[in-house]
Structure formats: C-alpha cells, structure tokens
Design an enzyme around this catalytic site. Structure first.
Site, PDB file in Angstrom:
ATOM      1  CB  ALA A  81      -6.988  -8.180  32.354  1.00 57.00           C
ATOM      2  N   GLY A  82     -10.015  -8.481  34.237  1.00 54.28           N
ATOM      3  CA  GLY A  82     -10.960  -9.491  34.726  1.00 54.28           C
ATOM      4  C   GLY A  82     -10.299 -10.580  35.548  1.00 54.28           C
ATOM      5  CG  LEU A  83      -6.766 -11.980  34.757  1.00 55.80           C
ATOM      6  CD1 LEU A  83      -5.300 -12.142  34.375  1.00 55.80           C
ATOM      7  CD2 LEU A  83      -7.514 -13.279  34.459  1.00 55.80           C
ATOM      8  N   GLY A  84      -9.117 -10.108  38.639  1.00 49.29           N
ATOM      9  CA  GLY A  84      -9.290  -9.850  40.080  1.00 49.29           C
ATOM     10  C   GLY A  84      -8.099  -9.186  40.732  1.00 49.29           C
ATOM     11  CB  SER A  85      -5.483  -6.962  39.359  1.00 50.52           C
ATOM     12  OG  SER A  85      -4.985  -5.755  39.785  1.00 50.52           O
ATOM     13  CB  VAL A 138      -4.050  -3.384  36.024  1.00 47.93           C
ATOM     14  CG1 VAL A 138      -5.087  -2.375  36.470  1.00 47.93           C
ATOM     15  CG2 VAL A 138      -2.969  -3.527  37.068  1.00 47.93           C
ATOM     16  CG  ASP A 150     -13.119 -10.645  41.481  1.00 51.80           C
ATOM     17  OD1 ASP A 150     -13.768 -11.619  41.069  1.00 51.80           O
ATOM     18  OD2 ASP A 150     -12.695  -9.747  40.725  1.00 51.80           O
ATOM     19  CB  ALA A 178     -10.321  -8.772  44.683  1.00 47.20           C
ATOM     20  CB  ALA A 179      -5.139 -10.117  44.221  1.00 46.53           C
TER      21      ALA A 179
HETATM   22  O1  PMV Z   1     -14.985  -9.218  34.490  1.00 49.64           O
HETATM   23  P1  PMV Z   1     -15.084  -9.923  35.760  1.00 49.64           P
HETATM   24  O2  PMV Z   1     -14.070 -10.969  35.969  1.00 49.64           O
HETATM   25  O3  PMV Z   1     -15.218  -9.009  36.943  1.00 49.64           O
HETATM   26  O4  PMV Z   1     -16.392 -10.808  35.723  1.00 49.64           O
HETATM   27  C1  PMV Z   1     -17.681 -10.323  35.552  1.00 49.64           C
HETATM   28  C2  PMV Z   1     -18.605 -11.489  35.687  1.00 49.64           C
HETATM   29  C3  PMV Z   1     -20.039 -11.203  35.277  1.00 49.64           C
HETATM   30  O5  PMV Z   1     -20.738 -12.411  35.447  1.00 49.64           O
HETATM   31  C4  PMV Z   1     -20.118 -10.780  33.838  1.00 49.64           C
HETATM   32  C5  PMV Z   1     -20.683 -10.125  36.129  1.00 49.64           C
HETATM   33  C6  PMV Z   1     -20.969 -10.504  37.558  1.00 49.64           C
HETATM   34  O6  PMV Z   1     -21.193  -9.577  38.355  1.00 49.64           O
HETATM   35  O7  PMV Z   1     -21.031 -11.681  37.896  1.00 49.64           O
END
Ligand code: PMV
Length: 330
Positions: free
Chosen positions: A109-113, A107, A157, A115-116
């Site tokens: 961590a930028g892995l789109g949890s 959660v 995402d 949205a999934a």
């Molecule tokens: O942290 P994430 O995986 O939600 O990625 C953000 C990606 C950015 O390019 C930094 C921001 C965006 O809105 O595209």
C-alpha cells in the site's frame, strides 16, 4: 533464546514523483510497526512464517519447501531469507533460524511494509546470534534485500524504518534527518488498489516528454512546496502544512497519478475537517494521508472509513528499529 524486534512504517508527506527529477521529498515514520521474532534452530534450516503475506516454508541447501502460500510463497519470503543469510554469514555460525513475522502495516500500500520487515528481521536475527550491528549496517542489509523485489528503490523506505523520525530525501544526495518537535496527527485510508510504482513513474515520465513546458514547472513547484514545508514543520504550523499538502495533491493529480478512489478519500477527509489530504507514494491506488486537527481525528477516521474500511489514525514516531523483547530458555 528468542529476540523480537520491530520497525516502523512510513508515509511520504510531500514530494513523491517530483523526487524522481531531483526534487526533495519529506518522509516520516509512523506508529504502525512490523514485528519479527527470531530463534536459533538445532538443524541448519531457515524457517519463515509471515502472517501478512500468508506464506511460510523452509529454505535449506538451495531448496524451498512450502508450508503455506503455494507457488508464490518462495518469492514473497526470499527477501527475508536474504537478510537472514547475510547475518548468518557475518556471524560465522552454522545454525538454522526460525523467523515469525507479524505486522500492523498494510501490505503493498506504499507504507513501506517490506522494508520494515527487512529491518526488523536484521535486528532480531543479529541479536539472537549475539551480533550488535550498527544502524548503518542494518540499513544496508535491508536495502540490499529490498533490491531483490523492487529493482532500484531509492533506499528511503529502509532508511526511515531504521532511523524513524522525519527525513528529507534527495535522490543521489541521500538522507538528512529533520528535528520536528510538533505532533503530526494523520489519518490514513487505504484504497486497497494494488498498483505498480514503476508504471506510475513511467506515466509521469511520458507526460513530461509530451508536455515539457507544462510538466517541468509543475515539478519545480513540487520542489518548492517541500522547501516551504520544512519551515512549517519546524514551526508546527499544521494548518499551512495542510494547505501545501492540498496543493501538492493537485499537482500529483495534474501529472495523472490520482484516481476516483483516491479523490473520494481526499474529499471525505477535507469535508470532515482535515487541514489537508493527499495521495501518498506512487498513487494510482495505495493510500491517502490526511493531516488533521487533534479534535477532528475521530470525525476524519469515520468519514474515511465510509469509503475504505482500512482507515486509521496514525502519528509520527521518532523511534526507528528497536528490540522489543529478549527471552531466554530456562
Ligand atoms: O509507492 P511508494 O511509497 O514506494 O513511493 C513511490 C515514490 C515515487 O516517488 C513515486 C517513486 C520513487 O522511486 O521515488
């Protein structure tokens, strides 16, 4: 009747941050999924339980009754409730719903949890109510729910969670699916540092304002990397792709979104034999991805595990949201 649906996590392979300035980004679905089970209740309550968020409770007649997770539970569960309500409205049914969320996706961590979870909820709940929604509509419902927590997310995402595979995304122009036949063996390491995407985007914007003649060419180069990477992906040239990931990571460091924890994971991965490694997503924490030869996967996982206990091998998955199981009461 009970329906379980699942949807995949995502990683940004290349192009984060530069995508904010109109450059393309490459995003891929990975084989870590969020699972959502839904069933109809006799009353009109909506009950949501999420193990990963450590939150559960009941939504009914405009109130929230917390079961687990204290004061933040309602806010955390709100996007899931929004998805359920939209689908109840579409189905014209006056029933309650139980939703149980379990997930393999770290959660925040930028892995789109999130949205999934939203996408899988949309499919589990619509199927339990006898609705078969097209993928475009599933995407839209999940995207609208995402907006509650993330303000103005790009939509990438929920798109990747719905459709799976590899997507090329250009802001304002939308999403193109790429046909990538080659496997993309990755190792993902989570720094465990929770960061604010908004703050990191603002940091880059500030830097660009101060040094436009220096930062603009970096952004241009970021865009070119993605364009070259598309051909490499099609030809399965993972070694060169890894090199481009290294260059991209250096550009992201240059615009100020890496940090010591990220760099330690990147170096550990490269030293253990990865073709290339970089931060993924906003940076400032979150995850690092390493593209790795198959015969080095174990070494790279081990090396990254020494720095972050949440390190794991992952690969591209073509499958977006899917129904896992439908069970009927006897
Ligand atoms: O942290 P994430 O995986 O939600 O990625 C953000 C990606 C950015 O390019 C930094 C921001 C965006 O809105 O595209």
């Amino acid at each position: 009747m009970k329906v379980t649906a699942s949807a995949p996590a995502k990683v940004i392979l290349l192009g984060e941050h530069f995508v904010v300035y109109g450059k393309p980004a490459l995003v891929l679905a990975i084989d870590r999924r969020a699972y959502v089970s839904a069933e109809i209740r006799e009353d009109e309550k909506i009950y949501i339980h999420s193990e990963d968020l450590g939150a559960s409770g009941y939504f009914y007649s405009g109130t929230f009754q917390v079961e687990e997770g204290g004061q933040t539970a309602e806010m955390k569960l709100k996007p899931i409730e929004t998805v359920i309500r939209r689908i109840l409205t579409l189905s014209n049914k006056n029933v309650g719903i139980n939703v149980i969320v379990t997930s393999q996706i770290p959660v925040a961590a930028g892995l789109g949890s999130s949205a999934a979870v939203a996408v899988a909820t949309s499919v589990a709940v619509s199927n339990v109510l006898g609705l078969k929604l097209p993928k475009d509509e599933i995407f839209q419902i999940a995207y609208d729910a995402e907006r509650i927590i993330h303000g103005t997310p790009s939509g990438v995402d929920p798109a990747i969670s719905t459709h799976g595979g590899v997507l090329l995304y250009v802001r304002g122009k939308g999403i193109t699916r790429l046909n990538v036949e080659t496997d993309l063996p990755l190792v993902i390491g989570n720094t465990g540092i929770i960061r604010s995407t908004g703050e990191l985007v603002a940091r880059v914007r500030e830097m660009r304002k101060r040094y436009p003649l220096i930062i603009n060419p970096i952004i241009e180069t970021g865009g070119r990397i993605v364009k070259e990477a598309i051909d490499l992906l099609k030809n399965g040239d993972l070694k060169a792709l890894g090199e481009l990931m290294n260059i991209d990571h250096a550009l992201l460091s240059a615009v100020g979104v890496s940090n010591e924890e990220i760099e330690r994971l990147v170096y550990a991965a490269k030293k253990a034999g990865a073709y290339g490694a970089k931060l993924t997503g906003a940076g400032g924490g979150g995850c690092v991805i390493a593209l790795t030869p198959q015969n080095r996967l174990v070494n790279v996982v081990r090396a990254m595990e020494e720095i972050s206990s949440e390190s794991f091998a992952a690969k591209k998955t073509e499958e977006g949201v899917r129904v896992e199981e439908e069970t009927y009461d006897p």
